[in-house]
Write an enzyme that holds these catalytic residues in place. Structure first.
Site, PDB file in Angstrom:
ATOM      1  N   ARG A  59      54.998   1.035  10.596  1.00  9.07           N
ATOM      2  CA  ARG A  59      53.585   1.339  10.692  1.00  9.07           C
ATOM      3  C   ARG A  59      53.312   2.595  11.338  1.00  9.07           C
ATOM      4  O   ARG A  59      52.355   3.309  10.615  1.00  9.07           O
ATOM      5  CB  ARG A  59      52.784   0.128  11.397  1.00  9.07           C
ATOM      6  CG  ARG A  59      51.204   0.453  11.634  1.00  9.07           C
ATOM      7  CD  ARG A  59      50.499   1.030  10.675  1.00  9.07           C
ATOM      8  NE  ARG A  59      50.677   0.184   9.357  1.00  9.07           N
ATOM      9  CZ  ARG A  59      50.321   0.680   8.147  1.00  9.07           C
ATOM     10  NH1 ARG A  59      49.930   1.680   8.102  1.00  9.07           N
ATOM     11  NH2 ARG A  59      50.513  -0.317   7.282  1.00  9.07           N
ATOM     12  N   LYS A 114      38.194  22.023  13.173  1.00 12.26           N
ATOM     13  CA  LYS A 114      37.818  20.587  13.259  1.00 12.26           C
ATOM     14  C   LYS A 114      38.633  19.713  12.797  1.00 12.26           C
ATOM     15  O   LYS A 114      38.831  19.072  11.751  1.00 12.26           O
ATOM     16  CB  LYS A 114      36.463  20.562  12.295  1.00 12.26           C
ATOM     17  CG  LYS A 114      35.408  21.324  12.714  1.00 12.26           C
ATOM     18  CD  LYS A 114      34.175  21.383  11.836  1.00 12.26           C
ATOM     19  CE  LYS A 114      32.968  22.359  12.144  1.00 12.26           C
ATOM     20  NZ  LYS A 114      31.851  22.323  11.293  1.00 12.26           N
ATOM     21  N   LYS A 117      30.651  33.975  17.363  1.00 17.35           N
ATOM     22  CA  LYS A 117      29.869  32.988  16.542  1.00 17.35           C
ATOM     23  C   LYS A 117      28.164  33.273  17.119  1.00 17.35           C
ATOM     24  O   LYS A 117      28.046  33.999  18.110  1.00 17.35           O
ATOM     25  CB  LYS A 117      30.330  31.576  16.750  1.00 17.35           C
ATOM     26  CG  LYS A 117      31.537  31.261  16.210  1.00 17.35           C
ATOM     27  CD  LYS A 117      32.064  30.028  15.982  1.00 17.35           C
ATOM     28  CE  LYS A 117      31.344  29.275  14.963  1.00 17.35           C
ATOM     29  NZ  LYS A 117      31.975  28.060  14.905  1.00 17.35           N
ATOM     30  N   GLU A 164      30.521  36.055  12.947  1.00 20.76           N
ATOM     31  CA  GLU A 164      29.678  34.864  11.936  1.00 20.76           C
ATOM     32  C   GLU A 164      28.235  35.647  11.797  1.00 20.76           C
ATOM     33  O   GLU A 164      27.526  35.958  12.802  1.00 20.76           O
ATOM     34  CB  GLU A 164      29.482  33.859  13.000  1.00 20.76           C
ATOM     35  CG  GLU A 164      28.699  32.543  12.163  1.00 20.76           C
ATOM     36  CD  GLU A 164      28.558  31.395  13.078  1.00 20.76           C
ATOM     37  OE1 GLU A 164      29.491  30.428  12.918  1.00 20.76           O
ATOM     38  OE2 GLU A 164      27.577  31.357  13.665  1.00 20.76           O
ATOM     39  N   ASP A 171      27.486  32.336   7.119  1.00 19.25           N
ATOM     40  CA  ASP A 171      27.167  31.198   7.740  1.00 19.25           C
ATOM     41  C   ASP A 171      26.033  30.346   7.114  1.00 19.25           C
ATOM     42  O   ASP A 171      24.833  31.129   7.062  1.00 19.25           O
ATOM     43  CB  ASP A 171      27.301  31.024   9.138  1.00 19.25           C
ATOM     44  CG  ASP A 171      27.296  29.730   9.597  1.00 19.25           C
ATOM     45  OD1 ASP A 171      28.366  28.767   9.196  1.00 19.25           O
ATOM     46  OD2 ASP A 171      26.551  29.136  10.630  1.00 19.25           O
TER      47      ASP A 171
END
Length: 305
Positions: A118, A155, A187, A215, A236
């Site tokens: 597993r 992320k 940013k 950004e 963005d």
């Protein structure tokens, strides 16, 4: 290129590209944590019911089509549980899978194969899911005929970033910065206390060997960033039409200069919209979805004998 050692007696069908492999230390650490989670405090209570002398040959088999990633984690899992097991691989990270594809085999003590099963499949299914998701984005972008590359973000699942970023590479994607020390990314929240030009100037002064990314939510911010010497601009949450306008404006600003600021489109870009962004001629498209929203690829371990 190098041949991957799969353990005590494991073999690999030909050379493996180290570019697709995560760092060995990251693999070892992740597997150690996963096995500790599965085997503490008393070990595998079920597998010890199996006769100690029982042996098996089992096949790692894809249940659905996709792209393979995570082979190193499988090798490490079986090696940590029982280094006497023999793994033989038919496929490598980055290979395309069909439903029913046999990825590799493991031979040895049935008890330890079952104990490792597993944990090995969790890594292989998750990372192959990331590679498969990435490949879908890459394929959609490539279908436009553009040279736009698809890359990831930070992320990622805590503790698994190096593994997930290797899976992105296996899927044909590229890696954005791995951590906050990799590059300087100014940013929108940073810009609440700094102007664009000031931020770029400070970054270039304090960290002259680091890439500086800014950004930008508007084309006028992009102009300031390029003129200030930013290495890359992240466009963005713009529409494809707005990105096209920025690509044209940046080309006009920079002309034939050998030093060109890279342009990246980012912000809620999905599998359905990535082609439209790639068609703008932007250099890069990033999407957190390729890692944080990747479904697992269904892969199983079938006992052959």
């Amino acid at each position: 290129m190098a041949f991957r050692d799969t353990g005590k007696n494991g073999t690999m069908p030909g050379p493996v590209d180290d570019y697709l492999s995560p760092p060995a230390l990251a693999v070892r650490s992740a597997v150690e944590r996963a096995l500790a989670e599965d085997l503490t405090p008393l070990g595998d209570l079920t597998s010890v019911l199996v006769p100690a002398d029982a042996v098996t040959t089992a096949e790692l088999r894809a249940r659905q089509a996709g792209v393979l990633a995570g082979v190193d984690c499988v090798i490490e899992t079986f090696a940590q549980v029982d280094p006497s097991l023999t793994l033989t691989w038919r496929l490598s990270d980055g290979d395309r899978l069909e439903a029913g594809s046999v990825i590799g085999t493991v031979e040895g003590h049935l008890r330890t194969v079952l104990t490792a099963e597993r944990t090995a499949l969790n890594f292989l299914s998750h990372l192959s899911g990331v590679a498969t998701n990435t490949a879908a984005f890459v394929d959609r972008a490539a279908a436009t005929g553009s040279s736009t590359r698809v890359w990831d973000t930070r992320k990622t699942t805590p503790g698994l970033r190096s593994l997930q970023k290797a899976a992105v590479r296996a899927g044909g994607g590229r890696n954005h910065r791995a951590n906050l020390s990799d590059a300087i990314m100014v940013k929108d929240n940073h810009l609440t206390g700094l102007g664009v030009a000031e931020a770029v100037g400070l970054a270039k002064d304090r960290w002259p060997n680091r890439t500086v990314v800014v950004e930008c939510e508007r084309s006028d911010q992009m102009v300031v960033a390029i003129e200030a010497g930013a290495d890359s601009v992240l466009l963005d949450n713009m529409t494809p039409e707005q990105v096209s306008e920025c690509v044209a404006l940046a080309a006009e600003l920079q002309g034939s200069s050998p030093r060109r600021c890279l342009l990246e489109a980012s912000g809620a870009i999905t599998l359905e919209t990535v082609a439209a962004y790639a068609a703008t001629g932007v250099d890069l498209v990033s999407s957190g979805a390729i890692t944080n929203s990747a479904p697992v690829l269904d892969i199983g371990l079938d006992i052959a004998t």
